[in-house]
Design a protein around this motif. Structure first.
Motif, PDB file in Angstrom:
ATOM      1  N   GLY A  25       0.820  -1.197   0.000  1.00 40.48           N
ATOM      2  CA  GLY A  25       0.000   0.000   0.000  1.00 40.48           C
ATOM      3  C   GLY A  25       0.858   1.252   0.000  1.00 40.48           C
ATOM      4  N   VAL A  26       0.430   2.288  -0.690  1.00 40.36           N
ATOM      5  CA  VAL A  26       1.134   3.577  -0.712  1.00 40.36           C
ATOM      6  C   VAL A  26       0.307   4.580   0.078  1.00 40.36           C
ATOM      7  CG1 VAL A  26       2.072   5.442  -2.120  1.00 40.36           C
ATOM      8  CG2 VAL A  26       2.195   3.067  -2.939  1.00 40.36           C
TER       9      VAL A  26
ATOM     10  N   ARG B  41      -6.678   1.149   7.473  1.00 37.46           N
ATOM     11  CA  ARG B  41      -7.598   0.024   7.710  1.00 37.46           C
ATOM     12  C   ARG B  41      -7.864  -0.732   6.414  1.00 37.46           C
ATOM     13  NH1 ARG B  41     -10.324   3.560  11.212  1.00 37.46           N
ATOM     14  NH2 ARG B  41     -11.839   4.086   9.567  1.00 37.46           N
ATOM     15  N   GLY B  42      -7.983   0.010   5.332  1.00 35.18           N
ATOM     16  CA  GLY B  42      -8.196  -0.628   4.038  1.00 35.18           C
ATOM     17  C   GLY B  42      -7.016  -1.496   3.641  1.00 35.18           C
ATOM     18  N   PHE B  43      -5.792  -1.014   3.885  1.00 39.07           N
ATOM     19  CA  PHE B  43      -4.606  -1.806   3.575  1.00 39.07           C
ATOM     20  C   PHE B  43      -4.590  -3.086   4.402  1.00 39.07           C
ATOM     21  CE2 PHE B  43      -2.035   2.283   2.471  1.00 39.07           C
ATOM     22  CZ  PHE B  43      -2.665   2.348   1.231  1.00 39.07           C
TER      23      PHE B  43
ATOM     24  N   ASN C 280      -7.172  -4.614   5.857  1.00 43.44           N
ATOM     25  CA  ASN C 280      -8.272  -5.493   5.469  1.00 43.44           C
ATOM     26  C   ASN C 280      -7.988  -6.217   4.155  1.00 43.44           C
ATOM     27  OD1 ASN C 280      -9.712  -4.756   7.742  1.00 43.44           O
ATOM     28  ND2 ASN C 280     -10.903  -3.187   6.692  1.00 43.44           N
ATOM     29  N   ASP C 281      -7.220  -5.586   3.283  1.00 40.94           N
ATOM     30  CA  ASP C 281      -6.853  -6.214   2.011  1.00 40.94           C
ATOM     31  C   ASP C 281      -5.674  -7.163   2.166  1.00 40.94           C
ATOM     32  OD1 ASP C 281      -8.855  -4.897   0.689  1.00 40.94           O
ATOM     33  OD2 ASP C 281      -7.569  -3.305  -0.101  1.00 40.94           O
ATOM     34  N   GLU C 282      -5.178  -7.313   3.397  1.00 40.91           N
ATOM     35  CA  GLU C 282      -4.084  -8.232   3.716  1.00 40.91           C
ATOM     36  C   GLU C 282      -2.850  -7.960   2.851  1.00 40.91           C
ATOM     37  OE1 GLU C 282      -5.727 -12.170   3.461  1.00 40.91           O
ATOM     38  OE2 GLU C 282      -6.703 -11.986   5.405  1.00 40.91           O
ATOM     39  N   LEU C 283      -2.482  -6.683   2.773  1.00 41.89           N
ATOM     40  CA  LEU C 283      -1.269  -6.319   2.054  1.00 41.89           C
ATOM     41  C   LEU C 283      -0.036  -6.727   2.859  1.00 41.89           C
ATOM     42  CD1 LEU C 283      -2.204  -2.794   0.637  1.00 41.89           C
ATOM     43  CD2 LEU C 283      -2.670  -5.066  -0.300  1.00 41.89           C
TER      44      LEU C 283
END
Length: 465
Positions: A9-10, A63-65, A67-70
């Motif tokens: 994630g950036v 949180r999005g990063f 949840n996306d299991e990055l």
């Protein structure tokens, strides 16, 4: 298991203050963040979040990063951004972090105006943000570079691989068949401390499960594996069908058990197999082929070594389990080998890998089919994980080269001679002084810097020798 690219994630950080000063700055700097991701596109899959200007923005994107299991987060300062807005976020963040200390333009010129100053002022935001992570006691890596250079791509590639390895390591389960070798001290670790500090979890598997698993392996699966071996290796004609079938059943049963239990690394101890009374031979060839498939492995119940071989797969690829067998002072090198387990993916490219019939008194069982090869000459790196007690760990690392050395005809197991870059004497003095263990992972190539970044993200003391 390491074919996929890291997923990163950036997180671009800036100030709402500048929207009033320079209309359109948010869109401009968002484009800059995307350009950085595009520049790095060959080394990882990047998810570029929208520019964050407040605590709520930053926590929502993070949180999005998660949840996306990055695998990790690359932080890019799009302008100056006050660290108090991300201090709690980084205190709670579970993903490996790299702070990219970069700016849109590589040089200051007389043509710059106040807008250019604002676009390129990320350095003091990086200082504020790094200070927040240091105060929180969070491990992170820093890359200061001109983002248009190959050096930047190379360094971010190294960090992204380390982030992938750390993320995989934190959920690693290691299956130990039986128990660890009695009285072997340097493989011992507080399992709870390992889990809390680094993430790998150790579980024990009864040898009886392996025995029952062997009985359940379909005959056609055994035939398929043996046929594949016939096409891939130089198979010793002295090996009987019974010996090969027994080996194939053990390998397939071990992999099935590991899959069912969610284990990506394992260890077997020859006494645990031999004393059980039901097995005919040790699963040495199985360890070699499972390492080649990406499983971590450690002999004699050594879960730490198994974890390191798995980390070596994830970080670099082709992790090879080995140990220091003897010193060769005339060549300033160390003979590297083990009882028969070794990743045949590191074998010499100019010699066939052999699957041989081999006598072995250890374990008091019948002859175990064993892969025999010499290690590919060239640059190589050794790494050993040391438990210092409690939640403190040290990684002892040595770079050097595998020599194009003499064959050893009587040695019926994988081997090669490793010459440390610092010399045999200095390396061994440092290795022993640091408590380096006698089981370790070898990777081809000079990989010390990869392990340094791995340690910086994991919170492990890095100790090159």
């Amino acid at each position: 298991m390491t074919d996929r690219l890291p997923r990163i994630g950036v997180l671009g950080i800036m100030q709402a203050l500048y929207d009033h000063m320079i209309p359109g700055i948010t869109e401009r700097q968002a484009g800059y963040a995307q350009e950085v991701a595009d520049r790095l596109g060959g080394i990882a899959e990047f998810v570029v979040g929208p520019p964050v200007k407040s605590r709520a923005d930053a926590e929502r994107v993070m949180r999005g990063f998660e949840n996306d299991e990055l695998d990790g987060v690359l932080v890019v300062m799009l302008t100056y951004g006050p660290a108090m807005r991300v201090a709690r976020l980084f205190n709670e963040n579970r993903l490996p972090v790299c702070l990219a200390n970069i700016q849109p333009e590589p040089s200051v010129t007389p043509a710059w105006d106040m807008a250019d100053m604002t676009y390129n002022q990320g350095i003091h935001g990086a200082q504020d943000t790094a200070n927040a992570m240091v105060r929180a006691g969070r491990a992170f890596d820093v890359v200061t570079e001109d983002w248009n250079t190959d050096a930047f791509v190379h360094r971010i590639d190294r960090w992204a691989r380390a982030a992938r390895a750390i993320t995989a390591w934190r959920s690693l389960r290691i299956g130990v068949f039986g128990y660890a070798m009695n009285d072997m001290g340097d493989i011992r670790v507080d399992e709870n401390a390992l889990l809390r500090a680094l993430g790998p979890e150790i579980g024990f598997i009864a040898p009886g499960d392996l025995w029952r698993g062997m009985a359940q392996v379909p005959a056609d699966a055994v035939s398929e594996l043996m046929g594949w071996e016939d096409g891939r290796f130089a198979v010793d004609s002295a090996l009987s069908a019974e010996e090969r079938e027994d080996h194939a059943r053990m390998q397939l049963a071990i992999e099935s058990i590991l899959t069912n239990r969610g284990c990506l690394a394992y260890s077997t101890h020859f006494d645990a197999i031999g004393e059980d009374g039901r097995f005919s031979r040790l699963p040495l060839a199985a360890a070699s082929s499972l390492m080649a498939k990406g499983y971590g492995y450690g002999a004699e119940g050594d879960a730490l070594a198994a974890a390191m071989v798995y980390a070596g797969h994830q970080l670099v690829g082709r992790g090879h389990f080995t140990e220091m067998y003897a010193m060769d002072f005339p060549t300033d090198s160390i003979l590297m080998s083990h009882m028969g387990e070794g990743n045949w993916e590191v074998a010499r490219s100019d010699e066939p890998v052999r699957l041989i019939k081999r006598s072995l008194g250890i374990g008091k069982l019948d002859d175990p089919p064993t892969f025999l090869f010499r290690i590919q000459p060239g640059p190589a790196t050794l790494a050993s994980l040391v438990s210092l007690g409690g939640e403190k760990f040290r990684l002892v690392v040595s770079e050097g080269e595998v020599l194009d050395s003499q064959p050893l005809p009587a040695l019926e197991m994988p081997y090669g001679q490793f010459r440390p870059a610092t010399g045999l004497r200095r390396c061994m003095d440092g290795w022993l002084t640091a408590g380096g263990t006698h089981h370790m992972v070898m990777n081809l190539g000079h990989r010390a810097e990869d392990w340094r970044v791995f340690c910086s993200l994991a919170g492990i003391e890095y100790h090159p020798v």
